[in-house]
Design a protein around this motif. Structure first.
Motif, mmCIF file in Angstrom:
data_model
loop_
_atom_site.group_PDB
_atom_site.id
_atom_site.type_symbol
_atom_site.label_atom_id
_atom_site.label_comp_id
_atom_site.label_asym_id
_atom_site.label_seq_id
_atom_site.Cartn_x
_atom_site.Cartn_y
_atom_site.Cartn_z
ATOM 1 N N ALA A 31 -8.878 -2.802 -7.264
ATOM 2 C CA ALA A 31 -8.554 -1.137 -7.289
ATOM 3 C C ALA A 31 -8.019 -1.688 -6.231
ATOM 4 C CB ALA A 31 -9.441 -0.360 -6.301
ATOM 5 N N VAL A 32 -7.052 -1.867 -5.159
ATOM 6 C CA VAL A 32 -5.904 -2.000 -4.520
ATOM 7 C C VAL A 32 -4.881 -2.090 -5.274
ATOM 8 C CG1 VAL A 32 -5.063 -2.076 -2.046
ATOM 9 C CG2 VAL A 32 -7.629 -1.306 -2.193
ATOM 10 N N ARG A 33 -4.539 -3.229 -5.735
ATOM 11 C CA ARG A 33 -4.385 -4.300 -5.952
ATOM 12 C C ARG A 33 -3.411 -3.831 -7.582
ATOM 13 N NH1 ARG A 33 -1.802 -9.932 -6.824
ATOM 14 N NH2 ARG A 33 0.469 -9.162 -7.293
ATOM 15 N N GLN A 34 -4.705 -2.733 -8.111
ATOM 16 C CA GLN A 34 -4.103 -2.297 -9.611
ATOM 17 C C GLN A 34 -3.261 -0.790 -9.508
ATOM 18 O OE1 GLN A 34 -5.362 -4.409 -12.767
ATOM 19 N NE2 GLN A 34 -4.154 -2.244 -13.827
ATOM 20 N N ARG A 35 -3.888 -0.476 -8.185
ATOM 21 C CA ARG A 35 -2.867 0.868 -7.563
ATOM 22 C C ARG A 35 -1.648 0.872 -7.744
ATOM 23 N NH1 ARG A 35 -8.046 2.158 -5.363
ATOM 24 N NH2 ARG A 35 -7.141 2.017 -2.864
ATOM 25 N N ARG A 36 -1.470 -0.454 -7.407
ATOM 26 C CA ARG A 36 0.092 -1.264 -6.356
ATOM 27 C C ARG A 36 1.111 -1.474 -7.951
ATOM 28 N NH1 ARG A 36 -0.557 -3.550 -0.667
ATOM 29 N NH2 ARG A 36 -1.231 -1.820 1.037
ATOM 30 N N ALA A 37 0.277 -2.159 -8.652
ATOM 31 C CA ALA A 37 1.113 -2.697 -9.678
ATOM 32 C C ALA A 37 1.237 -1.524 -10.323
ATOM 33 C CB ALA A 37 -0.142 -3.287 -10.051
ATOM 34 N N ARG A 100 1.401 -11.546 -16.061
ATOM 35 C CA ARG A 100 1.130 -12.589 -16.155
ATOM 36 C C ARG A 100 0.909 -14.226 -15.581
ATOM 37 N NH1 ARG A 100 -4.089 -14.071 -18.226
ATOM 38 N NH2 ARG A 100 -3.578 -16.097 -19.728
ATOM 39 N N ILE A 101 1.711 -14.348 -15.041
ATOM 40 C CA ILE A 101 2.858 -15.377 -14.674
ATOM 41 C C ILE A 101 1.669 -15.728 -13.451
ATOM 42 C CG2 ILE A 101 4.503 -16.206 -13.739
ATOM 43 C CD1 ILE A 101 6.995 -15.555 -16.371
ATOM 44 N N GLY A 102 1.827 -14.646 -12.070
ATOM 45 C CA GLY A 102 0.932 -14.414 -11.275
ATOM 46 C C GLY A 102 2.841 -14.653 -10.068
ATOM 47 N N PHE A 103 2.174 -13.287 -9.415
ATOM 48 C CA PHE A 103 3.080 -14.064 -7.865
ATOM 49 C C PHE A 103 2.340 -13.170 -6.556
ATOM 50 C CE2 PHE A 103 3.351 -9.417 -9.235
ATOM 51 C CZ PHE A 103 3.963 -8.867 -8.120
ATOM 52 N N ASP A 104 2.405 -13.776 -5.133
ATOM 53 C CA ASP A 104 2.200 -13.748 -4.241
ATOM 54 C C ASP A 104 3.296 -12.896 -3.221
ATOM 55 O OD1 ASP A 104 0.387 -13.611 -2.007
ATOM 56 O OD2 ASP A 104 0.883 -15.307 -1.575
ATOM 57 N N PRO A 105 2.296 -11.504 -3.345
ATOM 58 C CA PRO A 105 3.783 -10.548 -2.470
ATOM 59 C C PRO A 105 3.931 -10.874 -0.988
ATOM 60 C CG PRO A 105 1.811 -9.683 -3.300
ATOM 61 C CD PRO A 105 0.915 -10.915 -3.918
ATOM 62 N N THR A 106 3.023 -11.677 -0.096
ATOM 63 C CA THR A 106 2.448 -11.696 1.072
ATOM 64 C C THR A 106 4.078 -11.424 1.552
ATOM 65 O OG1 THR A 106 -0.252 -12.244 0.357
ATOM 66 C CG2 THR A 106 1.100 -12.614 3.086
ATOM 67 N N PHE A 107 3.313 -11.265 2.160
ATOM 68 C CA PHE A 107 5.209 -11.617 3.659
ATOM 69 C C PHE A 107 4.372 -12.881 4.883
ATOM 70 C CE2 PHE A 107 6.419 -10.283 7.771
ATOM 71 C CZ PHE A 107 7.810 -10.334 7.647
ATOM 72 N N ARG A 108 5.513 -13.372 4.374
ATOM 73 C CA ARG A 108 5.109 -14.416 5.643
ATOM 74 C C ARG A 108 6.280 -14.462 6.807
ATOM 75 N NH1 ARG A 108 4.179 -19.469 1.499
ATOM 76 N NH2 ARG A 108 2.711 -18.478 0.316
ATOM 77 N N ASP A 109 6.598 -15.191 8.203
ATOM 78 C CA ASP A 109 6.843 -15.317 8.996
ATOM 79 C C ASP A 109 8.133 -15.623 7.832
ATOM 80 O OD1 ASP A 109 6.071 -13.986 10.959
ATOM 81 O OD2 ASP A 109 4.866 -16.185 11.921
ATOM 82 N N GLY A 110 10.191 -14.905 8.716
ATOM 83 C CA GLY A 110 11.016 -15.554 8.435
ATOM 84 C C GLY A 110 11.210 -15.184 6.680
ATOM 85 N N ASP A 111 10.291 -13.962 6.617
ATOM 86 C CA ASP A 111 11.355 -13.247 4.947
ATOM 87 C C ASP A 111 12.060 -12.073 5.389
ATOM 88 O OD1 ASP A 111 9.461 -14.400 2.901
ATOM 89 O OD2 ASP A 111 7.783 -12.825 2.632
ATOM 90 N N LEU A 231 9.904 -4.891 -8.727
ATOM 91 C CA LEU A 231 8.201 -5.161 -8.682
ATOM 92 C C LEU A 231 7.302 -6.411 -7.784
ATOM 93 C CD1 LEU A 231 7.092 -5.374 -12.270
ATOM 94 C CD2 LEU A 231 7.045 -3.426 -10.640
ATOM 95 N N VAL A 232 7.987 -6.740 -7.085
ATOM 96 C CA VAL A 232 7.679 -8.315 -6.237
ATOM 97 C C VAL A 232 8.133 -7.201 -4.853
ATOM 98 C CG1 VAL A 232 7.990 -10.151 -8.240
ATOM 99 C CG2 VAL A 232 10.010 -8.892 -6.600
ATOM 100 N N PHE A 234 8.190 -4.423 -4.249
ATOM 101 C CA PHE A 234 7.767 -2.875 -3.943
ATOM 102 C C PHE A 234 6.636 -3.708 -3.615
ATOM 103 C CE2 PHE A 234 4.645 0.082 -5.683
ATOM 104 C CZ PHE A 234 4.738 0.720 -5.133
ATOM 105 N N GLU A 235 5.344 -4.641 -3.598
ATOM 106 C CA GLU A 235 4.557 -4.864 -3.663
ATOM 107 C C GLU A 235 4.581 -5.801 -2.645
ATOM 108 O OE1 GLU A 235 1.078 -6.674 -5.769
ATOM 109 O OE2 GLU A 235 1.899 -5.509 -8.259
ATOM 110 N N TRP A 236 5.634 -6.167 -2.165
ATOM 111 C CA TRP A 236 6.178 -7.281 -0.752
ATOM 112 C C TRP A 236 6.193 -6.558 0.481
ATOM 113 C CZ3 TRP A 236 10.507 -6.964 1.648
ATOM 114 C CH2 TRP A 236 10.888 -8.052 3.103
ATOM 115 N N VAL A 237 6.634 -5.338 -0.156
ATOM 116 C CA VAL A 237 6.696 -3.957 1.553
ATOM 117 C C VAL A 237 5.674 -3.498 1.652
ATOM 118 C CG1 VAL A 237 7.677 -2.063 1.713
ATOM 119 C CG2 VAL A 237 9.886 -3.880 0.931
ATOM 120 N N LEU A 238 5.173 -3.666 0.844
ATOM 121 C CA LEU A 238 3.627 -2.789 0.997
ATOM 122 C C LEU A 238 2.642 -3.980 1.985
ATOM 123 C CD1 LEU A 238 2.542 -0.638 -2.462
ATOM 124 C CD2 LEU A 238 4.097 -0.044 -0.292
#
Length: 276
Positions: A31-37, A100-111, A231-232, A234-238
């Motif tokens: 639900a959370v990822r769907q709302r963000r997308a 569909r291709i998929g992406f990981d919006p996870t923030f990591r050190d160094g970003d 798009l990427v 936006f989710e990365w900042v969240l």
């Protein structure tokens, strides 16, 4: 020769079927990822209208391209209704392809590394200057130079925000940019061949790949990369905001414990009082 399609018929034949297919193949998130997308796509569609409308309107009024007689039913600010629909359709098609291709919006050190962010800003500013310079060289560079200058501010802004993340994930955003762009290249070439719209020989360089002007190829690639990166990021900042909030919440109890006063030490006995 194939009959000329109206702009709306073009969408019925080329745009809406691929949009429906990608919607059907889109991943199902929690639900959370769907709302963000969904929110990210809606925001990018709105930005596409706000940022693209003035530029497209200017190019059409200058005569960089035009449409066949009868291909356009309604116009606003010189822009056909079909073109306005394209703003939404291309953005959503690109978004669905990205998911569909998929992406990981996870923030990591160094970003937040400063070097790619600064480099992206410099590149974006250089695109603005270089594009405007091309326009001054002659009318044949109007479309190409105007396009490059139009893209530059977005490149600078996106890389200023998340250059470290973008430089870490190039395969994702490049694939999600080029695959939809390749489809639109083919559809665009067919539409030009059918006469639905034509590009001016005066305001283009004349360089083409398999009959598709290089300006059109760059337009679909540029619009795609701006959409994908928007798009990427936006989710990365969240995600970055979530992690920052989690750290703050974890630190709050520790701060509270340090602020709680401990038991007071017993009072010193009065030296003037003598025990019996």
């Amino acid at each position: 020769m194939l009959p000329t399609l109206t702009y709306l018929q073009f969408h019925l034949v080329f745009s809406l079927p691929v949009l429906g297919l990608l919607w059907y193949l889109a991943p199902r998130y929690d639900a959370v990822r769907q709302r963000r997308a969904t929110a990210g796509i809606a925001i990018l569609v709105a930005i596409a209208y706000l940022y693209t409308t003035p530029w497209i309107s200017y190019m059409i009024r200058q005569g960089a391209w035009w449409y066949a007689d009868g291909a356009v039913l309604v116009r606003a600010l010189s822009i056909p209704l079909g073109e306005y629909l394209f703003f939404t359709i291309q953005t959503v098609v690109t978004a669905f392809a990205l998911h569909r291709i998929g992406f990981d919006p996870t923030f990591r050190d160094g970003d937040f590394d400063r070097r790619p962010r600064v480099a992206g800003v410099v590149a974006g500013v250089a695109m603005v200057g270089g594009g405007l310079w091309l326009v001054t060289l002659g009318p044949s560079f109007l479309y190409l130079g105007g396009l490059i200058a139009w893209v530059g501010p977005v490149v600078a802004l996106q890389w200023a925000v998340g250059g470290g993340y973008l430089v870490r994930t190039p395969r994702t955003w490049l694939a999600a940019t080029l695959l939809p762009a390749a489809y639109f290249w083919v559809a665009d070439r067919i539409a030009i061949g059918m006469g639905t719209w034509q590009l001016s020989t005066e305001y283009t360089t004349g360089v083409a790949v398999f009959g598709l002007p290089i300006e059109e190829m760059l337009f679909f690639a540029a619009a795609g990369v701006m959409t994908v990166n928007g798009l990427v990021l936006f989710e990365w900042v969240l995600d970055w905001n979530d992690r920052r909030g989690a750290v703050a919440e974890a630190a709050a109890p520790e701060e509270a414990e340090r602020d709680v006063p401990g038991p007071e030490p017993p009072a010193d006995p009065d030296p003037d009082v003598v025990d019996d």
